[in-house]
Motif scaffolding. Structure first.
Motif, PDB file in Angstrom:
ATOM      1  N   LEU A  84       0.817  -1.207   0.000  1.00 10.15           N
ATOM      2  CA  LEU A  84       0.000   0.000   0.000  1.00 10.15           C
ATOM      3  C   LEU A  84       0.858   1.268   0.000  1.00 10.15           C
ATOM      4  CD1 LEU A  84      -2.894  -0.901   2.474  1.00 10.15           C
ATOM      5  CD2 LEU A  84      -2.788  -1.238  -0.012  1.00 10.15           C
ATOM      6  N   ALA A  85       2.157   1.113   0.210  1.00  8.12           N
ATOM      7  CA  ALA A  85       3.063   2.265   0.188  1.00  8.12           C
ATOM      8  C   ALA A  85       3.385   2.746  -1.216  1.00  8.12           C
ATOM      9  CB  ALA A  85       4.369   1.903   0.903  1.00  8.12           C
ATOM     10  N   GLU A  86       3.081   1.945  -2.241  1.00  2.00           N
ATOM     11  CA  GLU A  86       3.615   2.235  -3.570  1.00  2.00           C
ATOM     12  C   GLU A  86       3.124   3.558  -4.149  1.00  2.00           C
ATOM     13  OE1 GLU A  86       5.684   2.136  -7.098  1.00  2.00           O
ATOM     14  OE2 GLU A  86       6.027   1.179  -5.165  1.00  2.00           O
ATOM     15  N   GLY A  87       1.877   3.898  -3.945  1.00  4.82           N
ATOM     16  CA  GLY A  87       1.374   5.152  -4.497  1.00  4.82           C
ATOM     17  C   GLY A  87       2.159   6.343  -3.993  1.00  4.82           C
ATOM     18  N   ALA A  88       2.344   6.431  -2.685  1.00  2.00           N
ATOM     19  CA  ALA A  88       3.093   7.551  -2.097  1.00  2.00           C
ATOM     20  C   ALA A  88       4.577   7.458  -2.426  1.00  2.00           C
ATOM     21  CB  ALA A  88       2.877   7.574  -0.586  1.00  2.00           C
ATOM     22  N   ARG A  89       5.139   6.252  -2.376  1.00  2.00           N
ATOM     23  CA  ARG A  89       6.560   6.078  -2.682  1.00  2.00           C
ATOM     24  C   ARG A  89       6.883   6.549  -4.092  1.00  2.00           C
ATOM     25  NH1 ARG A  89      10.314   3.722  -5.308  1.00  2.00           N
ATOM     26  NH2 ARG A  89       8.709   2.991  -6.754  1.00  2.00           N
ATOM     27  N   SER A  90       6.010   6.239  -5.039  1.00  2.14           N
ATOM     28  CA  SER A  90       6.249   6.628  -6.427  1.00  2.14           C
ATOM     29  C   SER A  90       6.254   8.137  -6.611  1.00  2.14           C
ATOM     30  CB  SER A  90       5.177   6.008  -7.336  1.00  2.14           C
ATOM     31  OG  SER A  90       5.321   4.611  -7.387  1.00  2.14           O
ATOM     32  N   HIS A  91       5.596   8.855  -5.714  1.00  2.26           N
ATOM     33  CA  HIS A  91       5.583  10.309  -5.770  1.00  2.26           C
ATOM     34  C   HIS A  91       6.725  10.929  -4.957  1.00  2.26           C
ATOM     35  CE1 HIS A  91       1.933  11.297  -8.022  1.00  2.26           C
ATOM     36  NE2 HIS A  91       1.369  10.229  -7.485  1.00  2.26           N
ATOM     37  N   GLY A  92       7.618  10.090  -4.431  1.00  2.29           N
ATOM     38  CA  GLY A  92       8.797  10.609  -3.756  1.00  2.29           C
ATOM     39  C   GLY A  92       8.693  10.711  -2.244  1.00  2.29           C
ATOM     40  N   TRP A  93       7.704  10.049  -1.652  1.00  2.00           N
ATOM     41  CA  TRP A  93       7.531  10.095  -0.207  1.00  2.00           C
ATOM     42  C   TRP A  93       8.092   8.842   0.456  1.00  2.00           C
ATOM     43  CZ3 TRP A  93       4.828  13.982   2.626  1.00  2.00           C
ATOM     44  CH2 TRP A  93       4.355  15.033   1.839  1.00  2.00           C
ATOM     45  N   THR A  94       8.653   9.004   1.644  1.00  2.00           N
ATOM     46  CA  THR A  94       9.025   7.870   2.489  1.00  2.00           C
ATOM     47  C   THR A  94       7.788   7.428   3.261  1.00  2.00           C
ATOM     48  OG1 THR A  94      11.279   8.690   2.745  1.00  2.00           O
ATOM     49  CG2 THR A  94      10.502   7.082   4.365  1.00  2.00           C
ATOM     50  N   VAL A  95       7.540   6.121   3.306  1.00  2.00           N
ATOM     51  CA  VAL A  95       6.346   5.593   3.958  1.00  2.00           C
ATOM     52  C   VAL A  95       6.746   4.730   5.147  1.00  2.00           C
ATOM     53  CG1 VAL A  95       4.211   4.267   3.669  1.00  2.00           C
ATOM     54  CG2 VAL A  95       5.117   5.626   1.753  1.00  2.00           C
ATOM     55  N   ALA A  96       6.202   5.047   6.310  1.00  2.00           N
ATOM     56  CA  ALA A  96       6.410   4.254   7.524  1.00  2.00           C
ATOM     57  C   ALA A  96       5.166   3.427   7.790  1.00  2.00           C
ATOM     58  CB  ALA A  96       6.696   5.164   8.714  1.00  2.00           C
ATOM     59  N   LEU A  97       5.375   2.145   8.104  1.00  2.00           N
ATOM     60  CA  LEU A  97       4.274   1.246   8.451  1.00  2.00           C
ATOM     61  C   LEU A  97       4.577   0.624   9.814  1.00  2.00           C
ATOM     62  CD1 LEU A  97       5.058   0.584   5.116  1.00  2.00           C
ATOM     63  CD2 LEU A  97       2.704  -0.228   5.340  1.00  2.00           C
ATOM     64  N   PRO A  98       3.925   1.079  10.866  1.00  2.00           N
ATOM     65  CA  PRO A  98       4.182   0.525  12.199  1.00  2.00           C
ATOM     66  C   PRO A  98       3.268  -0.652  12.534  1.00  2.00           C
ATOM     67  CG  PRO A  98       2.840   2.487  12.396  1.00  2.00           C
ATOM     68  CD  PRO A  98       3.103   2.292  10.918  1.00  2.00           C
ATOM     69  N   SER A  99       3.805  -1.609  13.278  1.00  2.00           N
ATOM     70  CA  SER A  99       2.993  -2.556  14.026  1.00  2.00           C
ATOM     71  C   SER A  99       2.740  -1.973  15.401  1.00  2.00           C
ATOM     72  CB  SER A  99       3.704  -3.904  14.150  1.00  2.00           C
ATOM     73  OG  SER A  99       3.749  -4.586  12.917  1.00  2.00           O
ATOM     74  N   TYR A 100       1.843  -2.590  16.144  1.00  2.00           N
ATOM     75  CA  TYR A 100       1.572  -2.153  17.512  1.00  2.00           C
ATOM     76  C   TYR A 100       1.070  -3.346  18.319  1.00  2.00           C
ATOM     77  CZ  TYR A 100      -2.982  -1.547  15.124  1.00  2.00           C
ATOM     78  OH  TYR A 100      -4.106  -1.712  14.356  1.00  2.00           O
ATOM     79  N   THR A 101       1.192  -3.266  19.624  1.00  2.00           N
ATOM     80  CA  THR A 101       0.719  -4.319  20.504  1.00  2.00           C
ATOM     81  C   THR A 101      -0.799  -4.431  20.390  1.00  2.00           C
ATOM     82  OG1 THR A 101       2.516  -3.708  22.006  1.00  2.00           O
ATOM     83  CG2 THR A 101       0.842  -5.228  22.848  1.00  2.00           C
ATOM     84  N   LEU A 102      -1.307  -5.653  20.373  1.00  3.82           N
ATOM     85  CA  LEU A 102      -2.725  -5.885  20.136  1.00  3.82           C
ATOM     86  C   LEU A 102      -3.474  -6.153  21.443  1.00  3.82           C
ATOM     87  CD1 LEU A 102      -2.408  -8.248  17.042  1.00  3.82           C
ATOM     88  CD2 LEU A 102      -2.783  -5.768  17.035  1.00  3.82           C
ATOM     89  N   THR A 103      -4.766  -5.869  21.417  1.00  3.53           N
ATOM     90  CA  THR A 103      -5.622  -6.287  22.516  1.00  3.53           C
ATOM     91  C   THR A 103      -5.797  -7.806  22.443  1.00  3.53           C
ATOM     92  OG1 THR A 103      -7.618  -6.004  21.178  1.00  3.53           O
ATOM     93  CG2 THR A 103      -6.900  -4.101  22.487  1.00  3.53           C
ATOM     94  N   PRO A 104      -6.020  -8.487  23.573  1.00  5.71           N
ATOM     95  CA  PRO A 104      -6.233  -7.955  24.914  1.00  5.71           C
ATOM     96  C   PRO A 104      -4.963  -7.751  25.740  1.00  5.71           C
ATOM     97  CG  PRO A 104      -6.593 -10.314  24.932  1.00  5.71           C
ATOM     98  CD  PRO A 104      -6.248  -9.957  23.506  1.00  5.71           C
TER      99      PRO A 104
END
Length: 269
Positions: A84-104
């Protein structure tokens, strides 16, 4: 009485949805294999899931896009969404995708704090403006960054050029009536605290709520609600109901540099 479990049951209303997680993971892995510049598993905290990936453009970076995944705060991680980063990356943006701790294992309020730390960590590594995007629960999390309780330090918040909440949840109180709350463990106090629609905006940072026209009516209501309320506080808001898309296909345009959703994210409209 309304069936609130059905109101949020996206998979039950999309044929073949049980096959989608494996497809997403395979597609994202194939995309990572083709990337020229990719920095995986950058720690933003000490816990196992407090990691983010950076997808870098071919040339100089125009700024930072942060994409936060969904899964009702209880499923998935960053590895299923890299493409999903490709659209922004192609326009010259760096894309960060974080994970996070899940519930419960943690509460939703803890996840909100984690995302604020993840954004600050990525912002320290990438200069320029910041654009936030999130899907479903991720839409909730990025919108919370704009609220008046000051989750982000001023030097980070002031760099946010725009936020895109895709099928986001902005009033969490109805979720108290669902079976999933056995995992989320919210009470009314936390549901209200974590509802961006019940907060004042911190400033005038622009917000777009984007939702598929074929989604469950509750997700369309949530998108309309958020845009409606914050318009009353003079926030530049924009509501897009994307025809023909369900809860899972609505993010696909982020892979396309020329799509309407990518252009909206990057301020090209």
């Amino acid at each position: 009485m309304r069936d609130w479990d059905d109101a949020y049951a996206n998979s039950a209303h999309v044929p073949g949805s049980d096959e989608l997680p494996a497809r997403w993971a395979k597609r994202a892995a194939a995309y990572r294999a083709r990337l020229k510049s990719f920095r995986p598993d950058i720690a933003y905290g000490s816990e196992e899931r407090q990691r983010l990936d950076l997808v870098l453009p071919d040339g100089d970076s125009k700024g930072l896009v942060v994409f936060v995944h969904g899964g009702y705060w209880m499923r998935f991680d960053k590895s299923s969404w890299t493409d999903l980063a490709e659209g922004a990356r192609s326009h010259g943006w760096t894309v960060a995708l974080p994970s996070y701790t899940l519930t419960p294992a943690v509460r939703i309020s803890d996840i909100t704090t984690e995302i604020a730390v993840a954004i600050a960590s990525a912002a320290a590594q990438v200069s320029g403006p910041i654009r936030l995007a999130g899907h479903s629960a991720g839409g909730h999390l990025v919108t919370r960054m704009l609220c008046d309780d000051g989750l982000l330090e001023p030097e980070v918040y002031d760099r946010i050029a725009a936020t895109l909440s895709i099928s986001g949840l902005h009033d969490l109180r109805p979720l108290l009536k669902t079976v999933m709350n056995e995992t989320l463990r919210m009470n009314m106090g936390e549901a209200a605290l974590e509802s961006a629609a019940l907060h004042l905006p911190r400033g005038k940072s622009p917000l777009t709520t984007w939702v598929g026209g074929s989604e469950r009516p509750e997700f369309i209501r949530q998108a309309e609600l958020m845009a409606n309320i914050w318009t009353g506080f003079d926030v530049p808001t924009h509501l897009v109901v994307d025809p023909g898309h369900n809860h899972f296909t609505v993010v696909d345009g982020l892979k396309d540099p020329s799509s309407a959703i990518t252009r909206r994210l990057l301020g090209l409209v």
